[in-house]
Design a protein around this motif. Sequence first.
Motif, PDB file in Angstrom:
ATOM      1  N   ILE A   1      -8.998   7.936  -8.079  1.00 39.21           N
ATOM      2  CA  ILE A   1      -8.468   6.679  -7.551  1.00 39.21           C
ATOM      3  C   ILE A   1      -6.946   6.797  -7.476  1.00 39.21           C
ATOM      4  O   ILE A   1      -6.277   6.999  -8.492  1.00 39.21           O
ATOM      5  N   VAL A   2      -6.406   6.685  -6.265  1.00 39.87           N
ATOM      6  CA  VAL A   2      -4.959   6.824  -6.096  1.00 39.87           C
ATOM      7  C   VAL A   2      -4.273   5.470  -5.887  1.00 39.87           C
ATOM      8  O   VAL A   2      -3.048   5.374  -5.959  1.00 39.87           O
ATOM      9  N   LYS A   3      -5.069   4.418  -5.639  1.00 39.71           N
ATOM     10  CA  LYS A   3      -4.488   3.086  -5.485  1.00 39.71           C
ATOM     11  C   LYS A   3      -5.579   2.052  -5.744  1.00 39.71           C
ATOM     12  O   LYS A   3      -6.743   2.265  -5.391  1.00 39.71           O
TER      13      LYS A   3
ATOM     14  N   GLY B   1      -9.076  -5.731  -5.279  1.00 40.44           N
ATOM     15  CA  GLY B   1     -10.491  -5.453  -5.426  1.00 40.44           C
ATOM     16  C   GLY B   1     -10.974  -4.197  -4.742  1.00 40.44           C
ATOM     17  O   GLY B   1     -12.165  -3.862  -4.814  1.00 40.44           O
ATOM     18  N   TYR B   2     -10.078  -3.485  -4.070  1.00 45.08           N
ATOM     19  CA  TYR B   2     -10.438  -2.226  -3.412  1.00 45.08           C
ATOM     20  C   TYR B   2      -9.844  -1.055  -4.197  1.00 45.08           C
ATOM     21  O   TYR B   2      -8.753  -1.159  -4.766  1.00 45.08           O
TER      22      TYR B   2
ATOM     23  N   THR C   1       8.338  -2.559  -6.295  1.00 44.45           N
ATOM     24  CA  THR C   1       7.014  -1.959  -6.375  1.00 44.45           C
ATOM     25  C   THR C   1       6.063  -2.990  -6.961  1.00 44.45           C
ATOM     26  O   THR C   1       6.286  -3.482  -8.046  1.00 44.45           O
ATOM     27  N   ARG C   2       4.992  -3.321  -6.239  1.00 43.89           N
ATOM     28  CA  ARG C   2       4.141  -4.439  -6.650  1.00 43.89           C
ATOM     29  C   ARG C   2       2.725  -4.015  -7.008  1.00 43.89           C
ATOM     30  O   ARG C   2       1.914  -4.853  -7.338  1.00 43.89           O
ATOM     31  N   HIS C   3       2.409  -2.780  -6.919  1.00 49.65           N
ATOM     32  CA  HIS C   3       1.114  -2.299  -7.362  1.00 49.65           C
ATOM     33  C   HIS C   3       1.260  -0.845  -7.791  1.00 49.65           C
ATOM     34  O   HIS C   3       2.222  -0.185  -7.432  1.00 49.65           O
ATOM     35  N   VAL C   4       0.301  -0.368  -8.567  1.00 46.87           N
ATOM     36  CA  VAL C   4       0.342   1.012  -9.040  1.00 46.87           C
ATOM     37  C   VAL C   4      -0.314   1.909  -8.006  1.00 46.87           C
ATOM     38  O   VAL C   4      -1.395   1.610  -7.506  1.00 46.87           O
ATOM     39  N   GLU C   5       0.342   3.002  -7.686  1.00 50.34           N
ATOM     40  CA  GLU C   5      -0.190   3.929  -6.687  1.00 50.34           C
ATOM     41  C   GLU C   5       0.236   5.352  -7.039  1.00 50.34           C
ATOM     42  O   GLU C   5       1.363   5.587  -7.457  1.00 50.34           O
ATOM     43  N   LEU C   6      -0.699   6.299  -6.898  1.00 51.73           N
ATOM     44  CA  LEU C   6      -0.385   7.705  -7.123  1.00 51.73           C
ATOM     45  C   LEU C   6       0.165   8.318  -5.850  1.00 51.73           C
ATOM     46  O   LEU C   6      -0.401   8.148  -4.765  1.00 51.73           O
TER      47      LEU C   6
END
Length: 301
Positions: free
Chosen positions: A6-8, A12-13, A208-213
């Motif tokens: 999971i990279v983002k 809910g997705y 930055t508002r969400h965690v993402e790889l």
Amino acid sequence: MPEGIIVKALSGYYYVKPLREGLIATQEETITCRARGIFRKNGSTPLVGDHVVYCLTENGEGMVDELHPRESELVRPPVANVKLAVLLFSVREPDMNLNLLDKFLVHIEHSGLNTLIVLTKQDLAQDNGEATLYVKELYERIGYEVMVTSSLTGAGSEELRKRLTRGISVFAGQSGVGKSTLLNRIVPGLKLETGEISLRLGRGRHTTRHVELMDIGEGGFVADTPGFSQLDFLELGVEELSTCFREFVPLAENCKFRGCSHLHEPDCRVIEALEQGKIAQSRYDHYKLFYTEMKDKKRRY
């Protein structure tokens, strides 16, 4: 069944990058997935960084069926399987905040992750870099790895990029220290939004508002996380605090009293080391401050 990382995670997705023979297939498109309801029933939630088993659905999307066991898990920011925590603190704008740095270090030590301290914006130093050198030497003596960078000049960027290969790293630190700017430099074409520093407040806008790889090549991924300037100790017991100060640990074994708080007990080796100049006064002061803060919270809750 296909597997991936999971990279983002957003609304809910879960955006899953396929794995091929245990390696992330960087050239393949990300699969947009939902998670099966069984996760909610079990009280578990997929996290960015999770190694998952998924299946493709008829609408071209996917469904996360299974989570592999996690090597590590951070609560805040919510990321799994991180190997390295990269703490970014600026030399100026905003000014160096050692209290906050030590608080981050307590949390990272408690999580069991390796730590890299990155001092940013060295080009803004006004004292010929003396303050930066002091901080670098202070934390290297404790046993931390410290790098100094400048996104303006590019100094230290390539060294940092090489350090982040092979595994998942999480970027964290005070808002406005230049996380997004630094990532833009070490990952060409990334084009993350960057924020201006508020000179009145001395801190940056959260960009930055969400965690993402983000893929930085050579098997390295970086989790850029929402900026924040406060942490609490709710998940950490006060009796564990001293174990999160690296330089205290070998000394505490020889304290006269088991469970020594290192505040007032006689024959305390930590206090002796402080008096002998072997422990930095700032570190000990922050330890006392955190100890009091945790005691106060425990009484309230």
